[in-house]
Write a protein that holds these residues in place. Structure first.
Motif, PDB file in Angstrom:
ATOM      1  N   LEU A  75      10.255  -5.473  -6.525  1.00 24.09           N
ATOM      2  CA  LEU A  75       9.707  -6.212  -7.661  1.00 24.09           C
ATOM      3  C   LEU A  75       8.557  -5.452  -8.311  1.00 24.09           C
ATOM      4  O   LEU A  75       8.424  -5.442  -9.545  1.00 24.09           O
ATOM      5  CB  LEU A  75       9.236  -7.596  -7.201  1.00 24.09           C
ATOM      6  N   LEU A  76       7.728  -4.819  -7.502  1.00 22.21           N
ATOM      7  CA  LEU A  76       6.621  -4.021  -8.042  1.00 22.21           C
ATOM      8  C   LEU A  76       7.151  -2.926  -8.959  1.00 22.21           C
ATOM      9  O   LEU A  76       6.676  -2.762 -10.092  1.00 22.21           O
ATOM     10  CB  LEU A  76       5.824  -3.398  -6.891  1.00 22.21           C
ATOM     11  N   VAL A  77       8.127  -2.188  -8.478  1.00 21.56           N
ATOM     12  CA  VAL A  77       8.685  -1.075  -9.261  1.00 21.56           C
ATOM     13  C   VAL A  77       9.324  -1.597 -10.548  1.00 21.56           C
ATOM     14  O   VAL A  77       9.121  -1.030 -11.636  1.00 21.56           O
ATOM     15  CB  VAL A  77       9.707  -0.287  -8.421  1.00 21.56           C
ATOM     16  N   VAL A  78      10.088  -2.676 -10.451  1.00 25.69           N
ATOM     17  CA  VAL A  78      10.760  -3.231 -11.629  1.00 25.69           C
ATOM     18  C   VAL A  78       9.758  -3.675 -12.681  1.00 25.69           C
ATOM     19  O   VAL A  78       9.896  -3.356 -13.874  1.00 25.69           O
ATOM     20  CB  VAL A  78      11.670  -4.414 -11.233  1.00 25.69           C
ATOM     21  N   VAL A  79       8.726  -4.402 -12.262  1.00 27.46           N
ATOM     22  CA  VAL A  79       7.743  -4.924 -13.215  1.00 27.46           C
ATOM     23  C   VAL A  79       6.976  -3.795 -13.897  1.00 27.46           C
ATOM     24  O   VAL A  79       6.801  -3.787 -15.128  1.00 27.46           O
ATOM     25  CB  VAL A  79       6.761  -5.884 -12.503  1.00 27.46           C
ATOM     26  N   VAL A  80       6.505  -2.833 -13.114  1.00 25.08           N
ATOM     27  CA  VAL A  80       5.713  -1.739 -13.681  1.00 25.08           C
ATOM     28  C   VAL A  80       6.527  -0.911 -14.665  1.00 25.08           C
ATOM     29  O   VAL A  80       6.081  -0.628 -15.787  1.00 25.08           O
ATOM     30  CB  VAL A  80       5.145  -0.836 -12.571  1.00 25.08           C
ATOM     31  N   ARG A  91       0.810  -1.218   0.000  1.00 24.63           N
ATOM     32  CA  ARG A  91       0.000   0.000   0.000  1.00 24.63           C
ATOM     33  C   ARG A  91       0.852   1.281   0.000  1.00 24.63           C
ATOM     34  O   ARG A  91       0.608   2.189  -0.803  1.00 24.63           O
ATOM     35  CB  ARG A  91      -0.952   0.001   1.203  1.00 24.63           C
ATOM     36  N   PRO A  92       1.875   1.406   0.872  1.00 29.75           N
ATOM     37  CA  PRO A  92       2.682   2.642   0.852  1.00 29.75           C
ATOM     38  C   PRO A  92       3.350   2.882  -0.495  1.00 29.75           C
ATOM     39  O   PRO A  92       3.309   4.002  -1.027  1.00 29.75           O
ATOM     40  CB  PRO A  92       3.715   2.402   1.961  1.00 29.75           C
ATOM     41  N   ALA A  93       3.953   1.840  -1.060  1.00 23.97           N
ATOM     42  CA  ALA A  93       4.642   1.991  -2.345  1.00 23.97           C
ATOM     43  C   ALA A  93       3.664   2.349  -3.454  1.00 23.97           C
ATOM     44  O   ALA A  93       3.964   3.184  -4.322  1.00 23.97           O
ATOM     45  CB  ALA A  93       5.374   0.697  -2.697  1.00 23.97           C
ATOM     46  N   ALA A  94       2.494   1.727  -3.406  1.00 24.35           N
ATOM     47  CA  ALA A  94       1.500   1.975  -4.455  1.00 24.35           C
ATOM     48  C   ALA A  94       1.055   3.434  -4.458  1.00 24.35           C
ATOM     49  O   ALA A  94       0.921   4.051  -5.528  1.00 24.35           O
ATOM     50  CB  ALA A  94       0.294   1.055  -4.270  1.00 24.35           C
ATOM     51  N   PHE A  95       0.853   3.991  -3.296  1.00 25.24           N
ATOM     52  CA  PHE A  95       0.379   5.371  -3.250  1.00 25.24           C
ATOM     53  C   PHE A  95       1.508   6.382  -3.505  1.00 25.24           C
ATOM     54  O   PHE A  95       1.246   7.480  -3.999  1.00 25.24           O
ATOM     55  CB  PHE A  95      -0.346   5.639  -1.936  1.00 25.24           C
TER      56      PHE A  95
END
Length: 215
Positions: free
Chosen positions: A161-166, A17-21
């Protein structure tokens, strides 16, 4: 069915949640600043002038690869990709992720289409180009998939991983659009920004609506 939806994993897991926002804020700022900065233009200026030459790789196999990537964002390719994505989500019992992906993609594509005439940026003198809907589509779907795939990991690895994939998904489609001459590099950044802004909001709303449903 309602019990299944209630028990399903969250579309926006707490660990991400923090990274997403943070990404959402970056997305809003990126799309807004670039949109205002390039509104009403029709030629590659500033960073675009340099990046177009660096990213527009001519000849095969680059053109073929770019065409294949571009197909994912075309109507037929996008429909097939959404069907496959939704099927995999439902198979893995992640209905919230499936709903988030479909809604986020529709909202992202709708916003990129609506912003084009408002921004009034043209490429080749006649085609509205800012922001890139193809890039927004791929980035929104990759963002949603990453939230579902990495939500069970520890915060550090999950965030990385979220940042890399997006950004990998956005970069791949962005490169394809520039190589094919469909967009300027900053158009693709704008499309990515819209996707970053949309996905966390849609995922959060999906979780809230699902949690309020009663069996």
């Amino acid at each position: 069915m309602k019990e299944g939806v209630l028990a399903a994993p969250r579309a926006l897991p707490p660990v991400l949640r923090p990274a997403a926002f943070v990404l959402a804020v970056i997305g809003v700022l990126t799309a807004s600043v670039l949109g205002l900065g390039y509104a009403g233009t029709s030629a590659p200026t500033g960073p675009d002038a340099t990046l177009v030459d660096a990213l527009a790789w001519s000849g095969d196999p680059w053109w073929t690869i770019a065409t294949v990537i571009d197909f994912v964002g075309e109507p037929v390719g996008a429909a097939l990709t959404l069907i496959l994505f939704s099927g995999l989500c439902l198979y893995s019992r992640r209905p919230r992720t499936a709903v988030t992906g479909v809604v986020a993609v529709l909202v992202t594509v709708g916003l990129t289409s609506g912003l084009k005439p408002l921004t009034g940026r043209y490429i080749h003198g006649e085609f509205l180009s800012y922001p890139s809907g193809h890039t927004g589509f791929v980035a929104a779907l990759a963002f949603t998939a990453a939230l579902g795939a990495f939500g069970g990991l520890r915060r550090g690895p999950a965030t990385a991983l979220l940042v890399v994939v997006v950004f990998a998904a956005g970069t791949a489609m962005g490169w394809a659009q520039v190589t094919m001459g469909a967009h300027y590099p900053t158009d693709t950044l704008g499309g990515l920004g819209v996707a970053l802004a949309v996905v966390p909001a849609v995922a959060s709303l999906t979780d809230r609506v699902s949690a309020r449903r009663t069996p």
